[in-house]
Scaffold this active site. Structure first.
Site, PDB file in Angstrom:
ATOM      1  N   LYS A 192       9.766   3.162 -28.026  1.00 12.49           N
ATOM      2  CA  LYS A 192       9.427   4.036 -26.886  1.00 12.49           C
ATOM      3  C   LYS A 192       9.041   3.180 -25.681  1.00 12.49           C
ATOM      4  O   LYS A 192       7.973   2.580 -25.650  1.00 12.49           O
ATOM      5  CB  LYS A 192       8.270   4.983 -27.230  1.00 12.49           C
ATOM      6  CG  LYS A 192       8.242   6.160 -26.250  1.00 12.49           C
ATOM      7  CD  LYS A 192       6.895   6.537 -25.714  1.00 12.49           C
ATOM      8  CE  LYS A 192       6.337   5.864 -24.524  1.00 12.49           C
ATOM      9  NZ  LYS A 192       6.891   6.149 -23.199  1.00 12.49           N
ATOM     10  N   GLY A 245       0.604  -3.079 -23.283  1.00 14.53           N
ATOM     11  CA  GLY A 245       0.239  -2.196 -22.176  1.00 14.53           C
ATOM     12  C   GLY A 245      -1.210  -2.409 -21.806  1.00 14.53           C
ATOM     13  O   GLY A 245      -1.758  -3.507 -22.012  1.00 14.53           O
ATOM     14  N   SER A 246      -1.839  -1.372 -21.303  1.00 13.00           N
ATOM     15  CA  SER A 246      -3.211  -1.517 -20.794  1.00 13.00           C
ATOM     16  C   SER A 246      -4.232  -1.565 -21.935  1.00 13.00           C
ATOM     17  O   SER A 246      -3.965  -1.104 -23.050  1.00 13.00           O
ATOM     18  CB  SER A 246      -3.537  -0.347 -19.873  1.00 13.00           C
ATOM     19  OG  SER A 246      -3.509   0.844 -20.621  1.00 13.00           O
ATOM     20  N   GLY A 250      -4.273   0.495 -25.487  1.00  9.91           N
ATOM     21  CA  GLY A 250      -4.230  -0.338 -26.697  1.00  9.91           C
ATOM     22  C   GLY A 250      -5.426  -0.100 -27.600  1.00  9.91           C
ATOM     23  O   GLY A 250      -5.287   0.022 -28.818  1.00  9.91           O
ATOM     24  N   GLU A 267      -0.956  -6.221 -27.202  1.00  8.24           N
ATOM     25  CA  GLU A 267      -1.020  -7.191 -26.094  1.00  8.24           C
ATOM     26  C   GLU A 267      -1.399  -6.404 -24.862  1.00  8.24           C
ATOM     27  O   GLU A 267      -0.703  -5.468 -24.474  1.00  8.24           O
ATOM     28  CB  GLU A 267       0.335  -7.873 -25.889  1.00  8.24           C
ATOM     29  CG  GLU A 267       0.712  -8.872 -26.958  1.00  8.24           C
ATOM     30  CD  GLU A 267      -0.252 -10.033 -27.073  1.00  8.24           C
ATOM     31  OE1 GLU A 267      -1.044 -10.275 -26.129  1.00  8.24           O
ATOM     32  OE2 GLU A 267      -0.253 -10.680 -28.131  1.00  8.24           O
ATOM     33  N   CYS A 301       0.836  -9.412 -16.630  1.00 10.70           N
ATOM     34  CA  CYS A 301      -0.409  -9.461 -17.409  1.00 10.70           C
ATOM     35  C   CYS A 301      -1.076 -10.819 -17.219  1.00 10.70           C
ATOM     36  O   CYS A 301      -2.281 -10.956 -17.371  1.00 10.70           O
ATOM     37  CB  CYS A 301      -0.117  -9.197 -18.874  1.00 10.70           C
ATOM     38  SG  CYS A 301       1.188 -10.229 -19.515  1.00 10.70           S
ATOM     39  N   GLU A 402      -9.128  -5.530 -14.129  1.00  6.77           N
ATOM     40  CA  GLU A 402      -7.705  -5.777 -13.852  1.00  6.77           C
ATOM     41  C   GLU A 402      -7.212  -4.819 -12.768  1.00  6.77           C
ATOM     42  O   GLU A 402      -7.301  -3.605 -12.922  1.00  6.77           O
ATOM     43  CB  GLU A 402      -6.869  -5.584 -15.124  1.00  6.77           C
ATOM     44  CG  GLU A 402      -5.437  -6.014 -14.917  1.00  6.77           C
ATOM     45  CD  GLU A 402      -4.542  -5.773 -16.124  1.00  6.77           C
ATOM     46  OE1 GLU A 402      -4.601  -4.675 -16.698  1.00  6.77           O
ATOM     47  OE2 GLU A 402      -3.772  -6.688 -16.479  1.00  6.77           O
TER      48      GLU A 402
HETATM   49  P1  NAP Z   1       0.017   1.707 -20.250  1.00  7.47           P
HETATM   50  O1  NAP Z   1      -0.264   2.809 -19.306  1.00  7.47           O
HETATM   51  O2  NAP Z   1      -0.988   1.398 -21.290  1.00  7.47           O
HETATM   52  O3  NAP Z   1       1.414   2.078 -20.935  1.00  7.47           O
HETATM   53  C1  NAP Z   1       2.070   1.195 -21.801  1.00  7.47           C
HETATM   54  C2  NAP Z   1       2.987   1.974 -22.719  1.00  7.47           C
HETATM   55  O4  NAP Z   1       2.193   2.817 -23.547  1.00  7.47           O
HETATM   56  C3  NAP Z   1       3.962   2.901 -22.001  1.00  7.47           C
HETATM   57  O5  NAP Z   1       5.152   2.971 -22.734  1.00  7.47           O
HETATM   58  C4  NAP Z   1       3.238   4.247 -22.052  1.00  7.47           C
HETATM   59  O6  NAP Z   1       4.118   5.333 -21.961  1.00  7.47           O
HETATM   60  C5  NAP Z   1       2.614   4.160 -23.424  1.00  7.47           C
HETATM   61  N1  NAP Z   1       1.437   5.001 -23.625  1.00  7.47           N
HETATM   62  C6  NAP Z   1       0.557   5.465 -22.706  1.00  7.47           C
HETATM   63  N2  NAP Z   1      -0.413   6.196 -23.320  1.00  7.47           N
HETATM   64  C7  NAP Z   1      -0.131   6.198 -24.642  1.00  7.47           C
HETATM   65  C8  NAP Z   1      -0.753   6.755 -25.795  1.00  7.47           C
HETATM   66  N3  NAP Z   1      -1.877   7.492 -25.714  1.00  7.47           N
HETATM   67  N4  NAP Z   1      -0.196   6.543 -27.009  1.00  7.47           N
HETATM   68  C9  NAP Z   1       0.934   5.792 -27.124  1.00  7.47           C
HETATM   69  N5  NAP Z   1       1.571   5.239 -26.074  1.00  7.47           N
HETATM   70  C10 NAP Z   1       1.037   5.431 -24.838  1.00  7.47           C
HETATM   71  O7  NAP Z   1       0.315   0.344 -19.485  1.00  7.47           O
HETATM   72  P2  NAP Z   1       1.350   0.096 -18.302  1.00  7.47           P
HETATM   73  O8  NAP Z   1       0.759   0.635 -17.045  1.00  7.47           O
HETATM   74  O9  NAP Z   1       2.712   0.559 -18.687  1.00  7.47           O
HETATM   75  O10 NAP Z   1       1.413  -1.488 -18.244  1.00  7.47           O
HETATM   76  C11 NAP Z   1       0.513  -2.261 -17.529  1.00  7.47           C
HETATM   77  C12 NAP Z   1      -0.481  -2.899 -18.471  1.00  7.47           C
HETATM   78  O11 NAP Z   1       0.207  -3.659 -19.459  1.00  7.47           O
HETATM   79  C13 NAP Z   1      -1.386  -3.894 -17.781  1.00  7.47           C
HETATM   80  O12 NAP Z   1      -2.700  -3.730 -18.245  1.00  7.47           O
HETATM   81  C14 NAP Z   1      -0.833  -5.239 -18.200  1.00  7.47           C
HETATM   82  O13 NAP Z   1      -1.759  -6.286 -18.159  1.00  7.47           O
HETATM   83  C15 NAP Z   1      -0.381  -4.933 -19.588  1.00  7.47           C
HETATM   84  N6  NAP Z   1       0.608  -5.902 -20.058  1.00  7.47           N
HETATM   85  C16 NAP Z   1       0.231  -6.798 -21.008  1.00  7.47           C
HETATM   86  C17 NAP Z   1       1.130  -7.762 -21.453  1.00  7.47           C
HETATM   87  C18 NAP Z   1       0.731  -8.760 -22.489  1.00  7.47           C
HETATM   88  O14 NAP Z   1       1.625  -9.306 -23.119  1.00  7.47           O
HETATM   89  N7  NAP Z   1      -0.550  -9.014 -22.706  1.00  7.47           N
HETATM   90  C19 NAP Z   1       2.417  -7.811 -20.907  1.00  7.47           C
HETATM   91  C20 NAP Z   1       2.763  -6.884 -19.939  1.00  7.47           C
HETATM   92  C21 NAP Z   1       1.856  -5.929 -19.527  1.00  7.47           C
HETATM   93  P3  NAP Z   1       4.309   6.120 -20.559  1.00  7.47           P
HETATM   94  O15 NAP Z   1       4.931   5.134 -19.619  1.00  7.47           O
HETATM   95  O16 NAP Z   1       5.196   7.245 -20.910  1.00  7.47           O
HETATM   96  O17 NAP Z   1       2.940   6.542 -20.127  1.00  7.47           O
END
Ligand code: NAP
Length: 513
Positions: A192, A245-246, A250, A267, A301, A402
């Site tokens: 997903k 993701g965030s 996570g 991550e 990230c 962040e």
């Molecule tokens: P996010 O809002 O947490 O979303 C990440 C993914 O999770 C998306 O596919 C999202 O789907 C899904 N999601 C959201 N809520 C969920 C839930 N309750 N249950 C299951 N899945 C859910 O993060 P983002 O805004 O896409 O990405 C930015 C974040 O990712 C930043 O904090 C960044 O630092 C982090 N990141 C970390 C790394 C690493 O390797 N450490 C790499 C890249 C990014 P939807 O899009 O449909 O909401």
């Protein structure tokens, strides 16, 4: 029959130029969601440009995808790993063939400038080749037994059905980080992606389908994370989860998986910092700070959102940093002269502007940017000027939380010890770096910085796929992404230990020596 007619392609072109109809990919077929509902993927540089109209899945679609992955697992796990590797190799070749168009698509759907879009695709290609090669290794250990006529070994076995959830900021690379190692290890997958980058995800899956992946081995579903993502993570047919993701999402998923005894790797975010020592090559450090803070519009990230500068060179560094950052050109990433693209969506746009206000109210000194750009070719997108705060106190919110945008804080440090403490005193621990000419200074920093990744005389971004990638504290939990042994292969496989006694009699370890 044309490929599009036999359901092998992710979507059909809509009447409007360049807009794609993006479907789910379940059991080897591109299908609409059961509800028939859709949502749109928008170009953040021009919100009138709809990149894709995307199937909005519900629970039934997830059920179907998980069942397909379960069915495919029995055959895929027994497919010889070198053969699995050949399919992955072909997928990497297809990505390479399509690199230019995929890079452009990334820029259009996610906003990063074209050179970075191409780099993102290259990272997935690299991972494809790397994991294809692992198909002929996947090695375990054989060690001598303490007993005669007995041998023993450890072997890697797949985990089962993996639920993979990815963010939007590396829309092809991060799926590559997860899907390639999961598949080489013999797992099947329900993937997903972020709802902001569904078209990129579909094109990535298309490459694997074209490479000859058997049906059901990789399934793709689109839809809101809070609904279909969370349902997938807790689905009884899923054996393990890998999430990027965030932190908030996570942590929530870690809780869900903990309660049902399911393996999860997360991550998450970062509050990464560059230390600039008094003996640093300041021009090199400025280059690193500009690239780390504003590359990918600060939406990595590993982005350098804090620059911690030794007091002896603090003013001089700020005097060099500001003009270098002010030369960056904001605009559509498809235009050659652009250095910094838009931010991903309206909610990120508003969040970043809120943080800029917080920084001002906290008393940090704004010396560059600080507002949205709505001029010229920025008029239709989510553009924010590269923003530079100096005289930031380490405990301010802009130095702790962040922001995930083109906003950077410069902080003064007394000495190395103070600088390292400033870097370490945040909830995150993903990436850090130090600029110094002194080998002893770099060795101390390397030892004491509490982050998963440390760079010396380079910015906080630029990891390569051959080594494990991931953070500590709020930046990551569980095993690592990327790399081989000690990294992705450990994440996506389990160890099984086998003892074989061919003595024909009872032999008791530790007793019959
Ligand atoms: P996010 O809002 O947490 O979303 C990440 C993914 O999770 C998306 O596919 C999202 O789907 C899904 N999601 C959201 N809520 C969920 C839930 N309750 N249950 C299951 N899945 C859910 O993060 P983002 O805004 O896409 O990405 C930015 C974040 O990712 C930043 O904090 C960044 O630092 C982090 N990141 C970390 C790394 C690493 O390797 N450490 C790499 C890249 C990014 P939807 O899009 O449909 O909401």
């Amino acid at each position: 029959m044309r490929i599009a007619e036999c359901g092998l392609r992710s979507g059909e072109k809509e009447a409007k130029e360049g807009m794609e109809r993006i479907k789910n990919y379940i059991d080897g077929r591109w299908v609409d969601s059961r509800s028939g509902e859709t949502f749109r993927s928008i170009n953040p540089a021009n919100i009138d440009d709809v990149v894709g109209v995307v199937s909005r899945s519900g629970r039934e679609d997830v059920d179907q995808a998980v069942r397909a992955a379960q069915r495919a697992y029995e055959e895929w796990r027994l497919t010889p790993a070198p053969h699995r590797g050949e399919i992955l190799f072909r997928a990497a070749e297809i990505l390479l063939r399509n690199k230019e168009s995929l890079g452009k698509l990334e820029t259009r759907e996610m906003g990063k400038i074209l050179s970075e879009g191409l780099g993102d695709v290259q990272e997935a290609i690299d991972m494809g080749y790397y994991m294809a090669g692992e198909g002929r290794r996947l090695s375990g250990e054989t060690v001598p037994s303490e007993l005669p006529n007995k041998d023993m070994k450890s072997v890697r076995v797949p985990v089962g059905v993996f639920g993979l959830i990815t963010p939007w900021n590396f829309p092809i690379a991060i799926p590559g980080w997860k899907v390639f190692p999961a598949l080489i290890c013999g797992n099947t997958v329900v993937f997903k992606p972020s709802s902001d980058t569904t078209v990129c995800a579909a094109k990535f899956v298309e490459a694997l389908a074209e490479a000859g992946l058997p049906k059901g081995v990789l399934n793709l579903i689109h839809g809101p994370g809070g609904e279909v993502g969370e349902y997938l993570v807790s689905h009884p047919g899923v054996d393990a989860v890998s999430f990027t993701g965030s932190f908030d999402t996570g942590k929530r998923l870690e809780g869900i998986c903990g309660a049902i005894h399911r393996m999860i790797v997360t991550e998450m975010g970062g509050k990464n910092a560059i230390i600039v020592m008094d003996d640093a090559d300041l021009d090199l450090a400025v280059d690193g700070a500009v690239w780390g803070a504003f590359g990918t519009t600060g939406q990595r990230c590993t982005a350098a959102s804090r620059i911690v500068v030794h007091r002896k060179v603090y003013r001089k560094f700020a005097e060099k940093f500001k003009p270098a950052a002010s030369r960056l050109k904001l605009g559509d990433g498809l235009q050659k002269e652009t250095d910094v693209g838009p931010v991903i969506n309206e909610s990120q746009f508003n969040k970043i502007l809120r943080y800029i206000e917080i920084g001002k109210n906290e008393g940090a000194k704004l010396i560059l940017g600080g507002k949205a750009c709505r001029k010229g070719n920025c008029s239709k997108g989510y553009f924010i000027e590269p923003t530079l705060f100096i005289d930031v106190a380490p405990e301010m919110r802009i130095a702790q939380e962040e922001i995930f945008g083109p906003v950077v804080s410069v902080i003064k440090a007394e000495d190395l010890e103070d600088a390292v403490q400033i870097v370490n005193r945040t909830p995150y621990g993903l990436s850090s770096s130090i600029y110094t000419q002194n080998v002893n200074t770099s060795a101390i920093a390397e030892r004491d910085l509490e982050t998963g990744i440390v760079y010396i005389n380079a910015s906080t971004i630029g990891a390569e796929i051959q080594l494990p990638f991931g953070g500590i504290k709020h930046s990551g939990y569980g095993r690592k992404e990327a790399g081989g042994r000690g990294g992705a292969l450990d994440t996506y496989s389990r160890w099984k230990v086998i003892y074989r006694d061919f003595s024909g009699r009872l032999q008791r370890a530790q007793i019959d020596k």
